[in-house]
Design a protein around this motif. Structure first.
Motif, short mmCIF file in Angstrom:
data_model
loop_
_atom_site.label_atom_id
_atom_site.label_comp_id
_atom_site.label_asym_id
_atom_site.label_seq_id
_atom_site.Cartn_x
_atom_site.Cartn_y
_atom_site.Cartn_z
N UNK A 125 0.38 -8.46 -12.48
CA UNK A 125 -0.16 -7.28 -11.79
C UNK A 125 -0.93 -6.38 -12.74
N UNK A 126 -0.49 -6.27 -13.99
CA UNK A 126 -1.20 -5.43 -14.95
C UNK A 126 -2.63 -5.94 -15.16
N UNK A 127 -2.80 -7.24 -15.24
CA UNK A 127 -4.13 -7.82 -15.40
C UNK A 127 -5.00 -7.47 -14.20
N UNK A 128 -4.45 -7.58 -13.00
CA UNK A 128 -5.19 -7.28 -11.78
C UNK A 128 -5.62 -5.81 -11.76
N UNK A 135 -10.86 2.96 -10.07
CA UNK A 135 -11.66 2.68 -8.87
C UNK A 135 -11.26 3.57 -7.68
N UNK A 136 -12.22 3.81 -6.81
CA UNK A 136 -12.02 4.45 -5.49
C UNK A 136 -11.41 5.84 -5.59
N UNK A 137 -11.78 6.59 -6.62
CA UNK A 137 -11.17 7.90 -6.85
C UNK A 137 -11.45 8.88 -5.70
N UNK A 138 -12.48 8.64 -4.91
CA UNK A 138 -12.83 9.54 -3.81
C UNK A 138 -12.04 9.25 -2.54
N UNK A 139 -11.28 8.16 -2.54
CA UNK A 139 -10.54 7.76 -1.34
C UNK A 139 -9.24 8.55 -1.21
N UNK A 140 -8.71 8.71 0.02
CA UNK A 140 -7.44 9.42 0.22
C UNK A 140 -6.29 8.77 -0.54
N UNK A 141 -5.45 9.60 -1.12
CA UNK A 141 -4.28 9.13 -1.86
C UNK A 141 -3.10 8.93 -0.92
N UNK A 142 -2.37 7.84 -1.12
CA UNK A 142 -1.13 7.56 -0.38
C UNK A 142 -0.08 7.10 -1.38
N UNK A 143 1.15 6.97 -0.92
CA UNK A 143 2.16 6.28 -1.71
C UNK A 143 1.95 4.78 -1.48
N UNK A 144 1.40 4.11 -2.47
CA UNK A 144 1.09 2.68 -2.35
C UNK A 144 2.28 1.85 -2.79
N UNK A 145 2.53 0.74 -2.10
CA UNK A 145 3.61 -0.17 -2.49
C UNK A 145 3.33 -0.79 -3.84
N UNK A 146 2.05 -1.05 -4.14
CA UNK A 146 1.66 -1.46 -5.48
C UNK A 146 1.55 -2.95 -5.71
N UNK A 147 2.32 -3.76 -4.98
CA UNK A 147 2.26 -5.21 -5.22
C UNK A 147 2.32 -5.93 -3.88
N UNK A 148 1.33 -5.68 -3.06
CA UNK A 148 1.27 -6.29 -1.73
C UNK A 148 0.74 -7.72 -1.82
N UNK A 149 1.49 -8.66 -1.28
CA UNK A 149 1.05 -10.04 -1.11
C UNK A 149 1.96 -10.68 -0.05
N UNK A 171 8.67 -2.45 -6.80
CA UNK A 171 8.72 -2.31 -8.25
C UNK A 171 7.49 -1.60 -8.82
N UNK A 172 6.33 -1.77 -8.18
CA UNK A 172 5.09 -1.19 -8.70
C UNK A 172 4.65 0.06 -7.95
N UNK A 173 5.48 0.59 -7.06
CA UNK A 173 5.08 1.69 -6.17
C UNK A 173 4.50 2.86 -6.98
N UNK A 174 3.42 3.47 -6.44
CA UNK A 174 2.73 4.54 -7.15
C UNK A 174 1.80 5.26 -6.18
N UNK A 175 1.55 6.52 -6.43
CA UNK A 175 0.56 7.26 -5.63
C UNK A 175 -0.84 6.91 -6.11
N UNK A 180 -6.18 0.45 -2.80
CA UNK A 180 -5.63 -0.42 -3.84
C UNK A 180 -4.64 -1.43 -3.25
N UNK A 181 -3.79 -0.99 -2.35
CA UNK A 181 -2.87 -1.92 -1.68
C UNK A 181 -3.64 -2.94 -0.85
N UNK A 182 -4.69 -2.51 -0.18
CA UNK A 182 -5.46 -3.42 0.66
C UNK A 182 -6.17 -4.48 -0.18
#
Length: 502
Positions: A125-128, A135-149, A171-175, A180-182
């Motif tokens: 995930x760190x490599x990804x 990226x996408x700093x202008x997009x709305x912030x959410x609590x992202x799960x971080x490792x969606x697959x 494990x990777x959850x982050x605002x 990013x999750x998509x």
């Protein structure tokens, strides 16, 4: 200059990288082992020993510059040997402590990553995310799960011990920006549909498109009816594909599950196996730990857990993909019935920093503590999650605590038809939309985020196409990275760490 000497001993000029004690948190151990290295990865003048190379601060600065709109290049733009070296350095850095400890599970993880491109994607995930820095700093912030697959969704217990379907790994959850999750989720579906499903490019894109459309359609609904907090997916309100998975997960029962997988011959504790190593001599230590966990986490103990008496303890080895080589315990809690059919298993899993930390655009929303961050994610994104979900520190290690339920299960991707792949991808997109929509319910957001996401999406078909094209490019890049990783792995590249010399 970054370099080192090949070999499992990690020796340089007569110096051996310090092996941290088992009682140290991974981040504390990192600080201890890097205390002769400054923020830029340079060796301090006070110490002649080489330090472990770290590019964390460099990538933090890169992410900030990218988020500020500066025209900076990202690692995904690298080609040839430059890209191969970046992949090698990133994976070494991400596992530097496990390599320095000569952790055989970590070396086993590298074997697993070499054998499967989907495993490689899951375990790097760190490599990804370094490819997405800022990226996408202008997009709305959410609590992202971080490792969606596709394999990070599944059946698990809710607070009432009823099986529900949802995201099962935080494990990777982050605002972070909702995209990013998509992007990671769509890429995960592309890769899995290739390696597991065996589908060609056109069908893989359709599966990824179903995932993103499931998200956009459902987030649009939440923006108008605000129903995201009504319920999680249970057997009675799930689509047929998920209802069937939940029904299958319930078959067998707790007693049969315990007997088959965990009990020793007398059902007095854990059996011994390659994956389970009983440590019964530490029962008193873990009883004190569980008592402290219940008190500090404010756990309302259900009747089925009796008095929370620790019956036995075991080390769990060889579990997971990204987390291979981290500390993990199973604690057997004695149930109230005398026939040993109702014991409860709690898992204590070492938590570490999120792969997104330092790479996301700057945000006011932060949750301190590794396990606390993961617990925050679960409590926000599941309407009524696992009652035992919590965190505790022990011997300096931050542990995530959760129940290992007898009906915990995930879908078998091998068995899905193409139509079912698309259905499953759509459902996962809808589940992710609910998770994001809950960011302003129990999360740190203080405003209604769903209308902002809908506005940011704009024209849905264009947005879906943008995400799928990103995933298509990331899929191709992952294929090249995996080929380079396999070559480096065969040459022993991941049995050493990068060191910085004076």
């Amino acid at each position: 200059m970054v370099g080192g000497v090949p070999g499992a001993d990690v020796r340089v000029s007569g110096w051996t990288a310090p092996i941290s004690s088992a009682g140290m948190d991974e981040e504390a151990a990192a600080r201890n082992e890097l205390d002769n290295t400054d923020a830029g990865g340079r060796v301090s003048a006070r110490d002649d020993r080489p330090g472990h190379a770290s590019r964390m601060e460099a990538f933090r600065m890169l992410a900030q510059a990218r988020a500020a709109g500066e025209m900076v290049a990202l690692p995904r733009m690298l080609t040839g040997d430059d890209r191969r070296l970046h992949v090698r350095q990133t994976i070494r850095e991400d596992h530097r402590l496990r390599i320095a400890r000569h952790n055989e599970e970590a070396f086993g993880k590298f074997d697993k990553l070499a054998g499967s491109r989907f495993s490689f994607f899951r375990g790097t995930a760190l490599l990804f995310y370094r490819d997405m820095a800022g990226d996408d700093a202008w997009m709305p912030t959410v609590l992202a799960a971080g490792d969606i697959h596709p394999e990070n969704f599944g059946v698990m217990p809710n607070a009432d011990n009823v099986p529900i379907f949802g995201i099962n790994d935080y494990d990777e959850v982050f605002y972070t920006p909702f995209t990013w999750d998509l992007k990671r989720g769509a890429t995960g579906f592309m890769i899995a549909a290739d390696e597991i499903g065996g589908y060609g490019h056109g069908k893989r894109c359709k599966i990824a498109r179903s995932f993103v459309r499931g998200y956009t359609d459902r987030i649009g609904r939440y923006a108008t009816d605000h129903s995201e907090g009504d319920s999680d997916l249970r057997e009675d309100n799930s689509p047929e594909l998920i209802a069937g998975l939940i029904d299958s997960a319930k078959s067998g029962g707790r007693a049969k599950w315990l007997t088959k997988k965990y009990y020793n011959e007398t059902a007095t504790g854990f059996k011994s196996s390659k994956k389970l190593v009983p440590i019964s001599s530490r029962r008193d230590e873990f009883q004190d730990l569980i008592d402290r966990y219940v008190e500090q986490s404010g756990i309302t103990v259900p009747e089925r857990a009796g008095s929370m008496r620790v019956k036995d303890v075991a080390e769990r080895r060889g579990q997971g993909t990204a987390s291979l080589g981290l500390v993990r315990y199973y604690v057997m809690i004695e149930g109230p019935l005398p026939d040993v059919s109702d014991d409860i298993l709690l898992e204590l899993k070492q938590a570490r920093r999120s792969a997104l930390e330092g790479l996301v655009p700057p945000s006011e929303h932060l949750v301190a503590g590794n396990a606390d961050r993961v617990v925050h994610g679960q409590r926000v994104q599941l309407v009524s999650g696992d009652r035992f979900y919590g965190s505790i520190k022990h011997r300096g290690i931050s542990f995530l605590v959760r129940e290992r339920s007898w009906f915990r299960d995930d879908i078998d991707l091998d068995d899905l038809s193409f139509t079912q792949w698309r259905q499953y991808a759509q459902i996962c997109g809808e589940v992710l939309a609910q998770a994001h929509a809950l960011s302003d319910e129990a999360g740190l957001l203080d405003h209604d985020v769903e209308p902002e996401i809908v506005e940011a999406i704009g024209f849905p078909e264009l947005f879906v196409d943008d995400i799928v094209r990103f995933a298509d490019g990331a899929d191709s890049l992952c294929k090249r990275d995996h080929q380079d990783f396999r070559k480096d792995h065969a040459l022993g590249a991941f049995r050493r760490v990068d060191l910085v010399y004076r």
